[in-house]
Design an enzyme around this catalytic site. Structure first.
Site, PDB file in Angstrom:
ATOM      1  N   TYR A 184     -29.839  55.260 -93.531  1.00  0.00           N
ATOM      2  CA  TYR A 184     -30.828  56.241 -94.001  1.00  0.00           C
ATOM      3  C   TYR A 184     -32.234  55.640 -93.975  1.00  0.00           C
ATOM      4  CZ  TYR A 184     -32.580  60.020 -97.070  1.00  0.00           C
ATOM      5  OH  TYR A 184     -33.250  61.094 -97.608  1.00  0.00           O
ATOM      6  N   SER A 228     -38.853  60.441 -96.495  1.00  0.00           N
ATOM      7  CA  SER A 228     -38.334  60.103 -97.824  1.00  0.00           C
ATOM      8  C   SER A 228     -39.177  58.951 -98.347  1.00  0.00           C
ATOM      9  CB  SER A 228     -36.874  59.659 -97.677  1.00  0.00           C
ATOM     10  OG  SER A 228     -36.422  58.994 -98.839  1.00  0.00           O
TER      11      SER A 228
HETATM   12  P1  NAD Z   1     -28.965  69.518 -98.659  1.00  0.00           P
HETATM   13  O1  NAD Z   1     -27.629  68.877 -98.479  1.00  0.00           O
HETATM   14  O2  NAD Z   1     -29.212  70.386 -99.841  1.00  0.00           O
HETATM   15  O3  NAD Z   1     -29.369  70.339 -97.353  1.00  0.00           O
HETATM   16  C1  NAD Z   1     -29.238  69.800 -96.057  1.00  0.00           C
HETATM   17  C2  NAD Z   1     -28.943  70.927 -95.091  1.00  0.00           C
HETATM   18  O4  NAD Z   1     -28.904  70.352 -93.766  1.00  0.00           O
HETATM   19  C3  NAD Z   1     -27.583  71.616 -95.330  1.00  0.00           C
HETATM   20  O5  NAD Z   1     -27.769  73.022 -95.361  1.00  0.00           O
HETATM   21  C4  NAD Z   1     -26.748  71.174 -94.122  1.00  0.00           C
HETATM   22  O6  NAD Z   1     -25.806  72.166 -93.705  1.00  0.00           O
HETATM   23  C5  NAD Z   1     -27.832  70.953 -93.072  1.00  0.00           C
HETATM   24  N1  NAD Z   1     -27.380  70.066 -91.987  1.00  0.00           N
HETATM   25  C6  NAD Z   1     -26.658  68.918 -92.089  1.00  0.00           C
HETATM   26  N2  NAD Z   1     -26.415  68.420 -90.865  1.00  0.00           N
HETATM   27  C7  NAD Z   1     -26.989  69.271 -89.970  1.00  0.00           C
HETATM   28  C8  NAD Z   1     -27.063  69.304 -88.551  1.00  0.00           C
HETATM   29  N3  NAD Z   1     -26.490  68.366 -87.794  1.00  0.00           N
HETATM   30  N4  NAD Z   1     -27.731  70.325 -87.975  1.00  0.00           N
HETATM   31  C9  NAD Z   1     -28.320  71.286 -88.729  1.00  0.00           C
HETATM   32  N5  NAD Z   1     -28.262  71.331 -90.074  1.00  0.00           N
HETATM   33  C10 NAD Z   1     -27.594  70.321 -90.683  1.00  0.00           C
HETATM   34  O7  NAD Z   1     -30.004  68.278 -98.635  1.00  0.00           O
HETATM   35  P2  NAD Z   1     -31.556  68.145 -99.090  1.00  0.00           P
HETATM   36  O8  NAD Z   1     -31.573  67.237-100.247  1.00  0.00           O
HETATM   37  O9  NAD Z   1     -32.224  69.462 -99.149  1.00  0.00           O
HETATM   38  O10 NAD Z   1     -32.096  67.306 -97.845  1.00  0.00           O
HETATM   39  C11 NAD Z   1     -32.946  67.847 -96.850  1.00  0.00           C
HETATM   40  C12 NAD Z   1     -33.752  66.714 -96.234  1.00  0.00           C
HETATM   41  O11 NAD Z   1     -34.547  66.103 -97.253  1.00  0.00           O
HETATM   42  C13 NAD Z   1     -32.912  65.602 -95.600  1.00  0.00           C
HETATM   43  O12 NAD Z   1     -33.521  65.164 -94.402  1.00  0.00           O
HETATM   44  C14 NAD Z   1     -32.962  64.511 -96.656  1.00  0.00           C
HETATM   45  O13 NAD Z   1     -32.786  63.230 -96.106  1.00  0.00           O
HETATM   46  C15 NAD Z   1     -34.378  64.711 -97.176  1.00  0.00           C
HETATM   47  N6  NAD Z   1     -34.610  64.109 -98.492  1.00  0.00           N
HETATM   48  C16 NAD Z   1     -33.909  64.534 -99.574  1.00  0.00           C
HETATM   49  C17 NAD Z   1     -34.170  63.948-100.805  1.00  0.00           C
HETATM   50  C18 NAD Z   1     -33.444  64.368-102.048  1.00  0.00           C
HETATM   51  O14 NAD Z   1     -33.573  63.670-103.064  1.00  0.00           O
HETATM   52  N7  NAD Z   1     -32.704  65.478-102.054  1.00  0.00           N
HETATM   53  C19 NAD Z   1     -35.132  62.931-100.921  1.00  0.00           C
HETATM   54  C20 NAD Z   1     -35.815  62.534 -99.789  1.00  0.00           C
HETATM   55  C21 NAD Z   1     -35.556  63.131 -98.574  1.00  0.00           C
END
Ligand code: NAD
Length: 260
Positions: free
Chosen positions: A155, A142
């Protein structure tokens, strides 16, 4: 297609960034394994991606914090899809709170999903990759792998930690043909972010609109969210990159929010 014959395991791929990454890798020819907590959502996602791309796609239940589930799930992917070449360790959640109120149980849950999950999936994957000529491991970092924001102590700590794991894997894995990267998105409009908008508005005492404009996008060059496709394409580029020239690096994809 550039990733024909490759097999990719993507965690947290039933939603958001992970789902789009699976779509992009499948469109480039890779067989994809959609691993998620939610088996029904993983299977549904795999069926949709398989139909749209023509690539093989399977869904499986995997809690990335559960050592036995990660071991068994990774073995099942290797058996079902005939190998493993790419791991995208993406599963993640967000829990926001000021440090003085941050529940220890929430802190441990955050570190377990982001750091234990990255370690367990890496270990399971590299045991196969080392024995079969190498591959690519990508961690979903991130902007918070490089910068801090209030309310996000666990985080930010976890996302910084991924840089360390990727750098060690880059050094250990080089002799085995394994490359490691961290991809670092800015704010991407996924369910994870949608849940944070009202939470941050309450915690900071500002409107939801101000959370989006000031807190999330205030330091971008153009006031734009990063798109899931920007992250998927960055990951595809790294999977296709032909040498170890970039190994160990992190790549910030954030509309200029954070530059270095
Ligand atoms: P999201 O909530 O859309 O998807 C996350 C997925 O992870 C979900 O399908 C959930 O069921 C799954 N998950 C949660 N805990 C789990 C576990 N213990 N085992 C297996 N699966 C699990 O979120 P996203 O925004 O797509 O985030 C994905 C990644 O991207 C994360 O690591 C998040 O920190 C990172 N990220 C997101 C953003 C953003 O702005 N959305 C920015 C930077 C980083």
């Amino acid at each position: 297609m550039s990733l024909n014959g490759k097999v990719a395991l993507i965690t947290g791929a039933a939603s958001g960034i992970g789902r789009n990454t699976a779509e992009v890798l499948a469109a480039a020819g890779a067989a994809v394994a959609i691993a998620d907590l939610d088996l029904a959502a993983a299977e549904r996602t795999a069926a949709e991606i398989g139909a749209a791309s023509g690539s093989r796609a399977v869904g499986l239940a995997m809690d990335v914090t559960d050592e036995a589930a990660v071991e068994a799930g990774t073995r099942a992917v290797i058996e079902t899809l005939g190998g493993l070449d790419i791991l995208v360790s993406n599963a993640g959640i967000q829990i926001v709170s000021p440090i003085e109120d941050y529940a220890f149980a929430d802190w441990k849950k955050m570190l377990a999903i982001h750091l234990d999950g990255a370690f367990l999936t890496t270990r399971a994957a590299v045991r196969h990759l080392y024995a079969h000529g190498g591959g690519t491991v990508i961690y979903m970092g991130s902007v918070h792998s490089h910068a801090a924001s209030p309310l996000k102590s666990a985080y930010v700590t976890a996302k910084h930690g991924l840089l360390g794991l990727a750098r060690v894997l880059a050094k250990e894995g080089a002799a085995h043909g394994v490359r490691a990267y961290v991809v670092c998105p800015g704010f991407v409009r996924t369910p994870l972010v949608d849940r944070q908008i009202p939470e941050q508005a309450r915690a900071l005492g500002i409107s939801e609109d101000e959370v989006v404009r000031r807190v999330m996008l205030g330091e971008t060059v153009d006031g734009e969210f990063t798109a899931v496709g920007d992250i998927g394409e960055t990951i595809r580029f790294l999977c296709e990159f032909p040498s170890t020239a970039l190994t160990g690096q992190s790549f910030i994809v954030s509309h200029g929010w954070h530059m270095q």
